[in-house]
Scaffold this active site. Structure first.
Site, PDB file in Angstrom:
ATOM      1  N   CYS A 150      34.452  80.989   3.337  1.00  0.00           N
ATOM      2  CA  CYS A 150      35.318  79.870   2.905  1.00  0.00           C
ATOM      3  C   CYS A 150      34.497  78.638   2.530  1.00  0.00           C
ATOM      4  O   CYS A 150      33.899  77.992   3.389  1.00  0.00           O
ATOM      5  CB  CYS A 150      36.309  79.561   4.036  1.00  0.00           C
ATOM      6  SG  CYS A 150      37.168  77.995   3.870  1.00  0.00           S
TER       7      CYS A 150
ATOM      8  N   CYS B 212      35.748  75.233   3.988  1.00  0.00           N
ATOM      9  CA  CYS B 212      35.435  75.149   5.418  1.00  0.00           C
ATOM     10  C   CYS B 212      34.065  74.504   5.623  1.00  0.00           C
ATOM     11  O   CYS B 212      33.868  73.715   6.542  1.00  0.00           O
ATOM     12  CB  CYS B 212      35.441  76.531   6.066  1.00  0.00           C
ATOM     13  SG  CYS B 212      37.052  77.341   6.005  1.00  0.00           S
TER      14      CYS B 212
END
Length: 213
Positions: free
Chosen positions: A31, A34
């Site tokens: 991700c 993230c």
């Protein structure tokens, strides 16, 4: 400050049984957002150390937890308080947004009143703000309806303090000095409330300010 990643086996101990509120960062190694938000997560973990716990859960390694809590996308942030989820937000957040998410669940010092709460109490006529800063700071700008009693005079003017039209709430610039005097008075059996974060927190909430001409 590295935010620890917890496993499914640690979830009950670290989250459900935690005495402090817990901010969970649901993340994944693939991700990108993230990774973008990681420095802000670390910053809020540093800022609230001792007041809140911040942990990471990898949704690929902890699929059961992700499924149980219906995590649809990452990053997702969830606050647990007293063993249950109480707030959640999805996407890339900043430190201020994390603080707003956690704020209602943070432990508070006895007598602490937040700026928004103080504004409501002032409006209802229940309290009177007491500005403990220097006279020139009070003269430039203060909370509407505030009276001025310098910090070093508070202990000698307690009778005056308790003859105000409402319960006194002390405030200084950043809240630390008024908290100290409120703690000292409470130990002496004279509990007095104070504004958490001081005048700066009042300004940060964009609440009305009185500026004498």
């Amino acid at each position: 400050m590295a935010v620890p990643e917890i496993s499914e086996q640690e979830f009950e101990r670290e989250v459900l049984r935690s005495e402090l509120p817990v901010l969970i960062d649901f993340t994944a190694t693939w991700c990108g957002p993230c990774k973008t938000v990681a420095p802000e997560v670390e910053a809020i973990a540093r800022e609230l150390e001792g007041k809140a716990k911040v942990v990471k859960v990898d949704i690929d390694r902890s699929k059961r937890i992700a499924a149980t809590l219906r995590i649809q996308a990452v990053p997702t942030f969830m606050v647990f308080h007293r063993g249950r989820p109480v707030a959640a937000e999805q996407g890339v957040l900043n430190r201020k947004q994390f603080r707003e998410l956690l704020e209602p669940f943070l432990p508070r010092a006895e007598g602490a009143i937040r700026a928004v709460e103080l504004a409501q109490l002032v409006q209802q006529g229940q309290v009177v703000p007491v500005d403990t800063r220097e006279a020139n700071a009070y003269g430039r700008a203060h909370i509407p309806g505030a009276v001025h009693i310098p910090l070093e005079e508070i202990e000698g003017r307690l009778a005056e303090l308790h003859m105000l039209a409402g319960a006194p709430v002390l405030y200084c610039r950043s809240g630390d000095r008024s908290k100290e005097i409120a703690t000292k008075l409470a130990e002496e059996g004279v509990p007095v409330a104070f504004l958490e974060g001081g005048f700066l927190s009042w300004e940060a909430e964009a609440l009305p300010i009185e500026r004498p001409d």
